[in-house]
Design a protein around this motif. Structure first.
Motif, PDB file in Angstrom:
ATOM      1  N   ARG A  94       1.687  11.747 -10.113  1.00 35.02           N
ATOM      2  CA  ARG A  94       1.017  13.051 -10.105  1.00 35.02           C
ATOM      3  C   ARG A  94       2.042  14.180 -10.288  1.00 35.02           C
ATOM      4  N   ASP A  95       3.170  14.046  -9.577  1.00 39.41           N
ATOM      5  CA  ASP A  95       4.218  15.079  -9.715  1.00 39.41           C
ATOM      6  C   ASP A  95       4.755  15.100 -11.141  1.00 39.41           C
ATOM      7  N   PHE A  96       4.912  13.936 -11.729  1.00 44.07           N
ATOM      8  CA  PHE A  96       5.433  13.857 -13.093  1.00 44.07           C
ATOM      9  C   PHE A  96       4.437  14.468 -14.075  1.00 44.07           C
ATOM     10  N   GLN A  97       3.114  14.233 -13.820  1.00 47.58           N
ATOM     11  CA  GLN A  97       2.095  14.768 -14.696  1.00 47.58           C
ATOM     12  C   GLN A  97       2.016  16.305 -14.561  1.00 47.58           C
ATOM     13  N   LYS A  98       2.243  16.872 -13.367  1.00 45.99           N
ATOM     14  CA  LYS A  98       2.203  18.335 -13.166  1.00 45.99           C
ATOM     15  C   LYS A  98       3.382  19.007 -13.865  1.00 45.99           C
ATOM     16  N   ALA A 123       0.834  -1.204   0.000  1.00 46.49           N
ATOM     17  CA  ALA A 123       0.000   0.000   0.000  1.00 46.49           C
ATOM     18  C   ALA A 123       0.869   1.254   0.000  1.00 46.49           C
ATOM     19  N   ILE A 124       1.943   1.247   0.772  1.00 44.91           N
ATOM     20  CA  ILE A 124       2.833   2.414   0.819  1.00 44.91           C
ATOM     21  C   ILE A 124       3.503   2.630  -0.544  1.00 44.91           C
ATOM     22  N   VAL A 125       3.955   1.513  -1.161  1.00 45.24           N
ATOM     23  CA  VAL A 125       4.599   1.616  -2.464  1.00 45.24           C
ATOM     24  C   VAL A 125       3.618   2.168  -3.490  1.00 45.24           C
ATOM     25  N   VAL A 126       2.400   1.723  -3.465  1.00 43.87           N
ATOM     26  CA  VAL A 126       1.400   2.213  -4.418  1.00 43.87           C
ATOM     27  C   VAL A 126       1.144   3.698  -4.189  1.00 43.87           C
ATOM     28  N   LEU A 127       1.041   4.132  -2.936  1.00 42.79           N
ATOM     29  CA  LEU A 127       0.801   5.557  -2.662  1.00 42.79           C
ATOM     30  C   LEU A 127       1.979   6.412  -3.103  1.00 42.79           C
ATOM     31  N   VAL A 128       3.194   5.913  -2.859  1.00 41.78           N
ATOM     32  CA  VAL A 128       4.374   6.678  -3.277  1.00 41.78           C
ATOM     33  C   VAL A 128       4.435   6.763  -4.798  1.00 41.78           C
ATOM     34  N   LEU A 129       4.191   5.654  -5.488  1.00 44.40           N
ATOM     35  CA  LEU A 129       4.214   5.671  -6.953  1.00 44.40           C
ATOM     36  C   LEU A 129       3.118   6.565  -7.514  1.00 44.40           C
ATOM     37  N   ARG A 130       1.950   6.578  -6.887  1.00 44.74           N
ATOM     38  CA  ARG A 130       0.863   7.443  -7.357  1.00 44.74           C
ATOM     39  C   ARG A 130       1.235   8.916  -7.191  1.00 44.74           C
TER      40      ARG A 130
END
Length: 105
Positions: free
Chosen positions: A99-103, A88-95
């Motif tokens: 988002r940062d990459f998309q911004k 769950a932590i890995v998924v949240l960090v990757l998400r």
């Protein structure tokens, strides 16, 4: 000579009576054989052995095996819970990274 003749006659009479006894004995044996042949064959006795009950040592071994198995299941459940939390932590960090990459575009 007449004395010998009397002894011979007595011996013959005795032999005749002995053959009668022998004939009676043989008849009795034949009768016993016939009676035994007419008896029905009896079924053999049951040779089944009842199950042996478990000893105290066996029960103690079974209890130890159940305890070790229970502890193993508990550790496996704990490992799955930790693995789920890490995932769950890995998924949240990757998400968040996505988002940062998309911004940044």
């Amino acid at each position: 000579m007449s004395d010998a003749l009397e002894q011979a006659k007595a011996a013959v009479a005795k032999a005749e009576s002995n053959t009668d006894v022998l004939a009676v004995a043989m008849a009795a044996l034949e009768l016993a054989k016939a009676a035994q042949a007419q008896q029905p064959a009896q079924a053999p006795a049951c040779q089944h052995q009842p199950k042996q009950r478990r000893s105290a040592g066996e029960w103690l071994g079974i209890a130890c095996a159940v305890c070790v198995g229970g502890v193993g299941i508990a550790f496996a459940s704990l490992a799955l819970a930790i693995l789920g939390g890490v995932a769950a932590i890995v998924v949240l960090v990757l998400r968040d990274m996505w988002r940062d990459f998309q911004k940044g575009k």
